[in-house]
Design a protein around this motif. Structure first.
Motif, PDB file in Angstrom:
ATOM      1  N   LEU A   1       0.805  -1.314  -0.036  1.00  0.00           N
ATOM      2  CA  LEU A   1      -0.138   0.088  -0.066  1.00  0.00           C
ATOM      3  C   LEU A   1       1.021   1.381   0.071  1.00  0.00           C
ATOM      4  O   LEU A   1       0.568   2.220  -0.704  1.00  0.00           O
ATOM      5  CB  LEU A   1      -1.166  -0.107   1.298  1.00  0.00           C
ATOM      6  N   ALA A   2       1.895   1.099   0.827  1.00  0.00           N
ATOM      7  CA  ALA A   2       3.038   2.376   0.661  1.00  0.00           C
ATOM      8  C   ALA A   2       3.560   2.813  -0.660  1.00  0.00           C
ATOM      9  O   ALA A   2       3.575   3.617  -1.244  1.00  0.00           O
ATOM     10  CB  ALA A   2       4.020   2.101   1.785  1.00  0.00           C
ATOM     11  N   PHE A   3       3.832   1.512  -1.255  1.00  0.00           N
ATOM     12  CA  PHE A   3       4.367   1.527  -2.571  1.00  0.00           C
ATOM     13  C   PHE A   3       3.347   1.938  -3.562  1.00  0.00           C
ATOM     14  O   PHE A   3       3.800   3.081  -4.340  1.00  0.00           O
ATOM     15  CB  PHE A   3       5.039   0.131  -2.972  1.00  0.00           C
ATOM     16  N   ALA A   4       2.259   1.528  -3.632  1.00  0.00           N
ATOM     17  CA  ALA A   4       1.236   2.014  -4.395  1.00  0.00           C
ATOM     18  C   ALA A   4       0.992   3.553  -4.179  1.00  0.00           C
ATOM     19  O   ALA A   4       0.629   4.193  -4.981  1.00  0.00           O
ATOM     20  CB  ALA A   4      -0.136   1.119  -4.317  1.00  0.00           C
ATOM     21  N   GLY A   5       0.974   3.793  -2.854  1.00  0.00           N
ATOM     22  CA  GLY A   5       0.777   5.433  -2.632  1.00  0.00           C
ATOM     23  C   GLY A   5       1.815   6.245  -3.237  1.00  0.00           C
ATOM     24  O   GLY A   5       1.542   7.311  -3.854  1.00  0.00           O
ATOM     25  N   GLY A   6       2.988   5.589  -3.209  1.00  0.00           N
ATOM     26  CA  GLY A   6       4.083   6.429  -3.862  1.00  0.00           C
ATOM     27  C   GLY A   6       4.106   6.417  -5.559  1.00  0.00           C
ATOM     28  O   GLY A   6       4.119   7.608  -6.018  1.00  0.00           O
ATOM     29  N   MET A   7       3.435   5.279  -6.118  1.00  0.00           N
ATOM     30  CA  MET A   7       3.174   5.341  -7.507  1.00  0.00           C
ATOM     31  C   MET A   7       2.053   6.202  -7.748  1.00  0.00           C
ATOM     32  O   MET A   7       1.955   7.122  -8.892  1.00  0.00           O
ATOM     33  CB  MET A   7       2.955   4.011  -7.982  1.00  0.00           C
TER      34      MET A   7
ATOM     35  N   ILE B   1       7.671  11.081  -2.679  1.00  0.00           N
ATOM     36  CA  ILE B   1       7.709   9.764  -3.257  1.00  0.00           C
ATOM     37  C   ILE B   1       8.678   8.955  -2.805  1.00  0.00           C
ATOM     38  O   ILE B   1       8.421   7.702  -2.361  1.00  0.00           O
ATOM     39  CB  ILE B   1       7.855   9.970  -4.856  1.00  0.00           C
ATOM     40  N   PRO B   2      10.000   9.436  -2.767  1.00  0.00           N
ATOM     41  CA  PRO B   2      11.018   8.590  -1.997  1.00  0.00           C
ATOM     42  C   PRO B   2      10.767   8.328  -0.696  1.00  0.00           C
ATOM     43  O   PRO B   2      11.092   7.251  -0.362  1.00  0.00           O
ATOM     44  CB  PRO B   2      12.261   9.533  -2.309  1.00  0.00           C
ATOM     45  N   ALA B   3      10.128   9.101  -0.007  1.00  0.00           N
ATOM     46  CA  ALA B   3       9.879   8.793   1.405  1.00  0.00           C
ATOM     47  C   ALA B   3       8.831   7.542   1.559  1.00  0.00           C
ATOM     48  O   ALA B   3       8.988   6.763   2.149  1.00  0.00           O
ATOM     49  CB  ALA B   3       9.301  10.198   2.115  1.00  0.00           C
ATOM     50  N   LEU B   4       8.051   7.610   0.732  1.00  0.00           N
ATOM     51  CA  LEU B   4       6.908   6.472   0.636  1.00  0.00           C
ATOM     52  C   LEU B   4       7.573   5.198   0.172  1.00  0.00           C
ATOM     53  O   LEU B   4       7.263   4.036   0.876  1.00  0.00           O
ATOM     54  CB  LEU B   4       5.718   6.892  -0.232  1.00  0.00           C
ATOM     55  N   PHE B   5       8.496   5.496  -0.805  1.00  0.00           N
ATOM     56  CA  PHE B   5       9.339   4.082  -1.467  1.00  0.00           C
ATOM     57  C   PHE B   5      10.146   3.605  -0.258  1.00  0.00           C
ATOM     58  O   PHE B   5      10.162   2.464   0.125  1.00  0.00           O
ATOM     59  CB  PHE B   5       9.989   4.384  -2.230  1.00  0.00           C
ATOM     60  N   LEU B   6      10.710   4.519   0.496  1.00  0.00           N
ATOM     61  CA  LEU B   6      11.454   4.141   1.712  1.00  0.00           C
ATOM     62  C   LEU B   6      10.871   3.420   2.694  1.00  0.00           C
ATOM     63  O   LEU B   6      11.164   2.386   3.236  1.00  0.00           O
ATOM     64  CB  LEU B   6      12.367   5.272   2.167  1.00  0.00           C
ATOM     65  N   LEU B   7       9.708   4.077   3.034  1.00  0.00           N
ATOM     66  CA  LEU B   7       8.714   3.327   4.098  1.00  0.00           C
ATOM     67  C   LEU B   7       8.447   2.103   3.627  1.00  0.00           C
ATOM     68  O   LEU B   7       8.173   0.853   4.400  1.00  0.00           O
ATOM     69  CB  LEU B   7       7.577   4.324   4.512  1.00  0.00           C
ATOM     70  N   ALA B   8       7.950   1.750   2.273  1.00  0.00           N
ATOM     71  CA  ALA B   8       7.551   0.324   1.829  1.00  0.00           C
ATOM     72  C   ALA B   8       8.645  -0.677   1.926  1.00  0.00           C
ATOM     73  O   ALA B   8       8.435  -1.539   2.065  1.00  0.00           O
ATOM     74  CB  ALA B   8       7.148   0.757   0.468  1.00  0.00           C
ATOM     75  N   LEU B   9       9.934  -0.123   1.676  1.00  0.00           N
ATOM     76  CA  LEU B   9      11.100  -0.912   1.705  1.00  0.00           C
ATOM     77  C   LEU B   9      11.097  -1.591   3.343  1.00  0.00           C
ATOM     78  O   LEU B   9      11.300  -2.553   3.388  1.00  0.00           O
ATOM     79  CB  LEU B   9      12.318  -0.117   1.315  1.00  0.00           C
ATOM     80  N   PHE B  10      11.096  -0.716   4.131  1.00  0.00           N
ATOM     81  CA  PHE B  10      11.412  -1.088   5.565  1.00  0.00           C
ATOM     82  C   PHE B  10      10.000  -1.763   6.033  1.00  0.00           C
ATOM     83  O   PHE B  10      10.326  -2.800   6.823  1.00  0.00           O
ATOM     84  CB  PHE B  10      11.636   0.106   6.473  1.00  0.00           C
ATOM     85  N   LEU B  11       8.880  -1.500   5.585  1.00  0.00           N
ATOM     86  CA  LEU B  11       7.723  -2.443   5.853  1.00  0.00           C
ATOM     87  C   LEU B  11       7.761  -3.608   5.315  1.00  0.00           C
ATOM     88  O   LEU B  11       7.429  -4.609   6.071  1.00  0.00           O
ATOM     89  CB  LEU B  11       6.582  -1.746   5.384  1.00  0.00           C
ATOM     90  N   LYS B  12       8.400  -3.852   4.241  1.00  0.00           N
ATOM     91  CA  LYS B  12       8.340  -5.300   3.597  1.00  0.00           C
ATOM     92  C   LYS B  12       9.432  -6.100   4.432  1.00  0.00           C
ATOM     93  O   LYS B  12       9.280  -7.100   4.572  1.00  0.00           O
ATOM     94  CB  LYS B  12       8.940  -4.955   2.184  1.00  0.00           C
TER      95      LYS B  12
END
Length: 236
Positions: free
Chosen positions: A167-173, A215-226
């Protein structure tokens, strides 16, 4: 055989305990990374705002907002390579590198026409620029296709399951798409007979620049959430 199963069970239990300890730590680390990036960005932008010359805009090309967006992508690349190590999938940092270069305006900075625009092929531009554009297009398409092929199915399954990282990654996209849609709003809507006032167009441009910072903040969050929620055997 009994001893073999007992050893296997102990190994699985140990791995499970290790994961339970590691995952919250990874999530906390991710939150710290995002907060540091946000604080540094805010500080840089505030300093830039205080030093603006008359007539300059905070969201100007090469300004602090655009620069910190580029830095954000480089931070995500660094975090991904640090976490994944030899298990890194080359297409992930490659796409992020393309996005960082785009924020740096590298697609327009070194050629007579935008290297991602068809104008560079059909206008009177140097042959070397046409060859460079075709090569970059080929690499970009190959990278995106590889990423979709190898990571797309896992992302779709995660989205269907409501996984936080997906969801975080999709939010970034979604922010990527929306920010590009409002960039040059007046120019994009004029062919449809829709007039956009200068203040609205200007404010849309400002909003676009600040959205791109997230955008990169959301991608960074997605990475650590994964990393925090997905077993180690899961492809990343």
């Amino acid at each position: 055989m009994y001893r073999h199963h007992e050893a296997t069970d102990r190994s699985a239990t140990s791995g499970s305990l290790s994961d339970r300890v590691e995952r919250p730590a990874r999530l906390a680390e991710g939150i710290v990374w995002v907060m540091i990036f946000a604080l540094v960005s805010a500080l840089v932008i505030a300093l830039d705002a205080g030093a603006l010359a008359p007539g300059e805009k905070l969201t100007r090309e090469g300004g602090s907002v655009e620069t910190m967006s580029m830095v954000g992508y480089l931070v995500v690349i660094g975090a991904y390579l640090r976490i994944m190590g030899r298990h890194s999938f080359w297409a992930v940092p490659m796409v992020l590198l393309f996005m960082a270069a785009r924020e740096f305006d590298a697609d327009k900075r070194f050629t007579s026409e935008g290297i991602l625009s068809t104008k560079i092929l059909f206008y009177d531009t140097p042959v070397r620029e046409k060859i460079l554009a075709l090569a970059i297009w080929a690499v970009l398409v190959w990278t995106i296709v590889s990423l979709i092929r190898h990571r797309g199915p896992d992302l779709v399954r995660a989205l269907r399951g409501g996984a936080p990282w997906a969801l975080a990654f999709a939010g970034g996209m979604a922010v990527v798409v929306f920010s590009k849609a409002i960039d040059g709003l007046a120019r994009k809507l004029s062919p449809w007979g829709i007039d956009v006032s200068a203040p609205v167009d200007r404010n849309a441009g400002i909003l676009e620049e600040f959205l791109e910072l997230g955008i990169p903040a959301l991608f960074l969050l997605a990475l650590f959430l994964k990393v925090a929620t997905v077993p180690r055997s899961f492809p990343r």
